[in-house]
Motif scaffolding. Structure first.
Motif, short mmCIF file in Angstrom:
data_model
loop_
_atom_site.label_atom_id
_atom_site.label_comp_id
_atom_site.label_asym_id
_atom_site.label_seq_id
_atom_site.Cartn_x
_atom_site.Cartn_y
_atom_site.Cartn_z
N LYS A 86 4.92 -7.36 -7.51
CA LYS A 86 6.16 -7.39 -6.70
C LYS A 86 6.80 -6.01 -6.61
O LYS A 86 7.35 -5.65 -5.58
N GLU A 87 6.74 -5.25 -7.70
CA GLU A 87 7.31 -3.89 -7.68
C GLU A 87 6.50 -2.97 -6.77
O GLU A 87 7.06 -2.15 -6.06
N GLU A 88 5.19 -3.12 -6.81
CA GLU A 88 4.34 -2.30 -5.94
C GLU A 88 4.57 -2.64 -4.47
O GLU A 88 4.49 -1.76 -3.62
N VAL A 89 4.87 -3.90 -4.17
CA VAL A 89 5.13 -4.32 -2.80
C VAL A 89 6.30 -3.53 -2.23
O VAL A 89 6.25 -3.07 -1.08
N LYS A 90 7.35 -3.34 -3.01
CA LYS A 90 8.52 -2.60 -2.52
C LYS A 90 8.16 -1.16 -2.16
O LYS A 90 8.61 -0.63 -1.15
N VAL A 91 7.31 -0.53 -2.97
CA VAL A 91 6.87 0.84 -2.69
C VAL A 91 6.00 0.86 -1.42
O VAL A 91 6.17 1.72 -0.57
N ILE A 92 5.11 -0.12 -1.31
CA ILE A 92 4.25 -0.21 -0.14
C ILE A 92 5.08 -0.39 1.12
O ILE A 92 4.86 0.28 2.13
N LEU A 93 6.06 -1.29 1.08
CA LEU A 93 6.93 -1.52 2.25
C LEU A 93 7.73 -0.28 2.60
O LEU A 93 7.88 0.07 3.78
N LYS A 94 8.25 0.39 1.57
CA LYS A 94 9.03 1.61 1.80
C LYS A 94 8.17 2.69 2.46
O LYS A 94 8.58 3.33 3.44
N ASP A 95 6.95 2.89 1.95
CA ASP A 95 6.05 3.89 2.51
C ASP A 95 5.62 3.52 3.93
O ASP A 95 5.59 4.36 4.82
N LEU A 96 5.30 2.24 4.14
CA LEU A 96 4.90 1.77 5.46
C LEU A 96 6.04 1.91 6.45
O LEU A 96 5.85 2.33 7.60
N ASN A 97 7.26 1.61 6.01
CA ASN A 97 8.44 1.73 6.87
C ASN A 97 8.62 3.18 7.33
O ASN A 97 8.88 3.44 8.50
N ARG A 98 8.47 4.11 6.40
CA ARG A 98 8.61 5.53 6.72
C ARG A 98 7.49 5.95 7.69
O ARG A 98 7.74 6.66 8.67
#
Length: 173
Positions: A86-98
């Motif tokens: 779940k923590e990695e998902v937030k990083v993935i979403l943040k990077d993908l969003n950028r």
């Protein structure tokens, strides 16, 4: 899950002959029983094979740079997104969003296999996000909504409400 993704991809590509799939190992890696040669193993390998079989090379990229970007995102799906915490998902979403700030699709302005497989892979994540969380990732939400409405993509997945309508303050017209 990967088998449903491959079946949906086959339908999207208009392949008439249904392929025979199985899985192997604890992670249920898909295997295509190929009549014309050895079995093919792995979601990305099989998906690329299906795209070539359907004579849709543009889905793998139109030039060397696009092909590299598509492969990068396909690899990202398998190595980072699948089975992440779940923590990695937030990083993935943040990077993908950028990354999606100035792009319509993952390979720029062209719809590719990378969009399809990343959409399939991230669907369960987006489903679980609250509206407020989706609003934190506006570019991902925009991209996701665009892909889910792309003709023929969302075969085995339910539609997701991505963003609520924005209410503007009365001072803005």
């Amino acid at each position: 899950m990967a088998l449903r993704e491959l079946n949906s991809l086959e339908r999207f590509l208009g392949l008439k002959k249904a392929n025979k799939y199985s899985t192997q190992g604890g992670k249920k890696v898909p295997v295509l029983q190929n009549n014309n040669g050895p079995a093919l193993t792995g979601l990305v390998t099989i998906a690329c094979h299906l795209v070539k079989e359907a004579k849709r090379p543009e889905l793998l990229g139109d030039n060397a740079e696009q092909r590299a970007v598509v492969q990068q995102w396909l690899e990202h799906r398998i190595t980072k997104l699948d089975n992440c915490s779940k923590e990695e998902v937030k990083v993935i979403l943040k990077d993908l969003n950028r990354y999606l700030e100035d792009k319509v699709y993952l390979a720029g302005n062209v719809f590719t296999l990378a969009d399809i497989l990343m959409y399939y892979g991230i669907h369960h994540v987006i489903v679980e996000l609250a509206i407020q969380e989706k609003e934190c990732y506006l570019n991902v939400s925009r991209w996701f909504d665009h892909i889910q409405h792309y003709p023929g993509i969302r075969h085995h997945l339910p539609p997701v409400v991505v963003l609520r309508n924005r209410v503007y303050p009365s001072g803005h017209h």
